[in-house]
Design a protein around this motif. Structure first.
Motif, PDB file in Angstrom:
ATOM      1  N   ASP A 107       0.936  -1.286  -0.037  1.00 32.08           N
ATOM      2  CA  ASP A 107       0.117   0.067   0.113  1.00 32.08           C
ATOM      3  C   ASP A 107       0.886   1.315   0.096  1.00 32.08           C
ATOM      4  O   ASP A 107       1.948   1.477   0.945  1.00 32.08           O
ATOM      5  CB  ASP A 107      -0.926   0.127   1.119  1.00 32.08           C
ATOM      6  N   GLU A 120      -9.955   2.825  -0.813  1.00 33.34           N
ATOM      7  CA  GLU A 120      -9.375   1.483  -1.521  1.00 33.34           C
ATOM      8  C   GLU A 120      -8.000   1.652  -1.504  1.00 33.34           C
ATOM      9  O   GLU A 120      -7.282   2.700  -1.410  1.00 33.34           O
ATOM     10  CB  GLU A 120      -9.726   1.944  -3.120  1.00 33.34           C
ATOM     11  N   ILE A 122      -4.363   1.363  -2.847  1.00 31.26           N
ATOM     12  CA  ILE A 122      -3.607   1.774  -4.103  1.00 31.26           C
ATOM     13  C   ILE A 122      -2.024   1.270  -3.753  1.00 31.26           C
ATOM     14  O   ILE A 122      -1.489   1.522  -2.681  1.00 31.26           O
ATOM     15  CB  ILE A 122      -3.403   3.337  -4.174  1.00 31.26           C
ATOM     16  N   HIS A 126       0.230  -0.411  -8.831  1.00 27.57           N
ATOM     17  CA  HIS A 126      -0.958   0.261  -9.496  1.00 27.57           C
ATOM     18  C   HIS A 126      -0.383   1.478 -10.017  1.00 27.57           C
ATOM     19  O   HIS A 126      -0.596   1.995 -11.155  1.00 27.57           O
ATOM     20  CB  HIS A 126      -2.011   0.642  -8.506  1.00 27.57           C
ATOM     21  N   SER A 132      -4.060   3.248 -10.882  1.00 31.50           N
ATOM     22  CA  SER A 132      -4.176   3.529  -9.635  1.00 31.50           C
ATOM     23  C   SER A 132      -5.418   4.381  -9.277  1.00 31.50           C
ATOM     24  O   SER A 132      -6.338   4.305  -8.345  1.00 31.50           O
ATOM     25  CB  SER A 132      -3.200   4.679  -9.116  1.00 31.50           C
ATOM     26  N   LEU A 167     -11.259   9.318  -6.411  1.00 32.72           N
ATOM     27  CA  LEU A 167     -10.390   8.822  -7.471  1.00 32.72           C
ATOM     28  C   LEU A 167     -11.085   9.018  -8.620  1.00 32.72           C
ATOM     29  O   LEU A 167     -12.309   8.970  -8.818  1.00 32.72           O
ATOM     30  CB  LEU A 167     -10.001   7.511  -7.113  1.00 32.72           C
ATOM     31  N   PRO A 171      -8.997   1.309  -7.950  1.00 30.76           N
ATOM     32  CA  PRO A 171      -7.667   0.971  -8.431  1.00 30.76           C
ATOM     33  C   PRO A 171      -7.643  -0.654  -8.996  1.00 30.76           C
ATOM     34  O   PRO A 171      -8.409  -1.475  -8.639  1.00 30.76           O
ATOM     35  CB  PRO A 171      -6.877   1.067  -7.176  1.00 30.76           C
ATOM     36  N   GLY A 181       1.303   9.388 -10.428  1.00 32.06           N
ATOM     37  CA  GLY A 181       1.684   8.092  -9.858  1.00 32.06           C
ATOM     38  C   GLY A 181       3.144   8.071  -9.941  1.00 32.06           C
ATOM     39  O   GLY A 181       3.934   7.675  -8.937  1.00 32.06           O
TER      40      GLY A 181
END
Length: 558
Positions: A107, A120, A122, A126, A132, A167, A171, A181
């Protein structure tokens, strides 16, 4: 007798050398002619290098690195390589994973605790694969008021990200290219190594691979020799902002020779780098099983029937591409310092010459596949599919209606295509150059269309409004100020005569064009505006989207 044999062998060697030399010279001349226009007076250009079977068959520079001082580009000139930088950031993560200092499936909040909890998980994986769901920094900062010419730093993005509430998607459910990212990956590298990203990359990747002319540009005001200046336009040319102030997703400067040292590892990697480069070309399917072609900072594709590993880059006026055909042992690097360089056609020309093909620069549209069995539906049966449908993911809408006993699929621009029934709920879209199927689900609380195209992730649209209610809203209900707590900025919607505008203190007035009820289209950074209402139809706010940044919430405050 022996003398005769040796003479014959020597003649054979000279003949072979002559053939090879002639072939190489022909390639050189052909490639040189492709880039000759860059050598015009007072014209920017670039540097190109082509390697085949570990032999350089072409290396040359064209045009000026500086129009102001009449300094030519050379094969040692450094260019900003834009998003080609991502594979180097990815390699940093791969090396740390090999050292067991992190896991791809960690994570990201394990290392970036200040990031919000989106509900969620990520993972680092991802971020590497662009799955992601994080909003892209360009759209976020633009909506917050940054202009294209402003210098945005990593710290600016971190600050904005900490205020984000949503988001783009869950993801792992979609692939959507995301610079955010890779900036976060750079931050993870800094946290894990307790070192600055530019210094760590130099000591751990660039220097060990012999890339002595490559560096991460973390400071916009740093003076570095042999850097090309970037330009926009085309006679007259204009200065272009040379790079953004952030790193991780871009902002590495390099030369053609240095990039070749890197690319050769996709063909014949150094022993200690073999596993790492193999990892860069691995992919992970989405949750629905769809396999994307994006590995760790590189695209793995097929071209001319050959496997190809590549990535491009664009920042300011710089344009760059680094490409490998690993099975043919071919590497191509093009670096330029002007935006109108025609990179696509130049690449096609190079591959045509190297592989002796006749590939056209024009992409031909495949013939539409036809279904063998069509159904017959009455107008009464067709009428239940009528309506205006909207894709909340891709931000586009379609009007479905009956005309001359046939269902039509109309774009907001007014172009309509026929829909032919395959069965009672599935239709084929005709005359679009692809085999496109639309499946209607009318039993749902909100009717839905699933759009299927071969080799693509299915899309979906939901019913937005009925045909009868089209054009029924009064834009005067929108007038007022709207505030985003995520971006800490305000937009105002106003009406002047019959025109509707969205105004920002830094972007000025942006004209809005009605698409459907409560949905308007504008220009960057306000590409799509969706007005939101409460249960009593009172306007309570709006969501703004612009490509890779979706559904940023603005609450109506006035």
């Amino acid at each position: 007798m022996h003398t005769t044999i040796y003479q014959l062998l020597a003649i054979g060697v000279f003949v072979l050398m002559g053939c090879f030399s002639s072939h190489s010279q022909q390639h050189f001349q052909q490639l040189d002619s492709v880039f000759a226009p860059w050598d015009s007076p007072n014209h920017p250009g670039g540097a190109i290098m082509v390697v085949q079977n570990n032999t350089t068959i072409f290396s040359k520079a064209y045009g000026l690195a500086s129009l102001e001082y009449d300094i030519p580009n050379t094969t040692k000139t450094r260019f900003n390589i834009g998003s080609i930088s991502k594979q180097f950031t990815a390699m940093g993560i791969v090396l740390l994973e090999q050292q067991h200092k992190l896991s791809f499936d960690d994570d990201i909040r394990k290392y970036l605790v200040e990031l919000p909890d989106f509900g969620e998980t990520i993972t680092i994986r991802h971020l590497l694969h662009h799955t992601s769901g994080l909003r892209d920094l360009h759209g976020l900062l633009a909506l917050a008021g940054w202009r294209a010419t402003d210098i945005a730093t990593n710290e600016d993005l971190y600050r904005v990200l900490q205020n984000q509430k949503d988001l783009n998607f869950k993801p792992g459910e979609e692939f959507l290219y995301c610079n955010t990212g890779y900036i976060l990956l750079a931050k993870i590298i800094e946290r894990v190594t307790n070192s600055s990203f530019p210094t760590w990359m130099k000591n751990t990747i660039f220097d060990p691979l012999g890339m002595q002319n490559t560096y991460v540009a973390a400071k916009p005001d740093r003076i570095v020799t042999n850097n090309a200046t970037s330009y926009n336009g085309n006679n007259p040319f204009r200065r272009a902002i040379e790079h953004w102030g952030y790193y991780g997703s871009g902002n590495i400067y390099s030369t053609t020779a240095d990039l070749m040292l890197w690319l050769q590892n996709f063909i014949h990697p150094k022993k200690e780098w073999s596993d790492a480069f193999s990892t860069l070309v691995t992919t992970t399917p989405l949750h629905n099983g769809y396999q994307t072609n994006y590995g760790f900072g590189v695209r793995i594709e097929e071209h001319l029937g050959k496997k190809m590993i590549q990535h491009g880059g664009a920042v300011g006026g710089y344009r760059a591409v680094a490409r490998v055909y690993p099975e043919e042992h071919v590497q191509i690097v093009i670096l330029t310092n002007f935006s109108n360089s025609g990179m696509g056609s130049k690449l096609n020309a190079i591959t045509n010459i190297i592989f002796d093909t006749e590939e056209s620069t024009v992409i031909t549209t495949p013939k539409t596949q036809q279904s063998t069995n069509y159904a017959t539906l009455s107008n009464q049966q067709l009428s239940k599919f009528e309506g205006i449908y909207w894709s909340d993911e891709e931000k586009y809408g379609r009007k479905i209606y009956i005309k001359k006993d046939r269902l039509r699929y109309e774009t907001p621009s007014g172009v309509a295509y026929p829909l032919v029934p395959i069965n009672a709920s599935t239709f084929q879209l005709i005359n679009v150059g692809e085999y496109v199927l639309l499946h209607f689900e009318t039993a749902n609380k909100v009717p839905k269309i699933t759009v299927s195209i071969p080799n693509q992730i299915p899309g979906s649209l939901t019913l937005h409004q009925t045909i009868a209610s089209d054009n029924s809203t009064d834009p005067r209900a929108y007038i007022g100020a709207y505030y985003s707590p995520e971006l800490k900025t305000t937009y105002t919607i106003l009406q002047e005569q019959t025109e509707v505008y969205c105004e920002h203190i830094r972007h000025g007035k942006i004209k809005l064009k009605r698409v459907f009820d409560d949905i308007y289209a504008g220009t960057w950074p306000v590409d799509t505006v969706e007005i939101k209402r409460d249960a009593n139809s009172n306007v309570i706010g709006m969501k703004i989207s612009n490509g890779r940044t979706r559904n940023v919430w603005f609450r109506k405050i006035d």
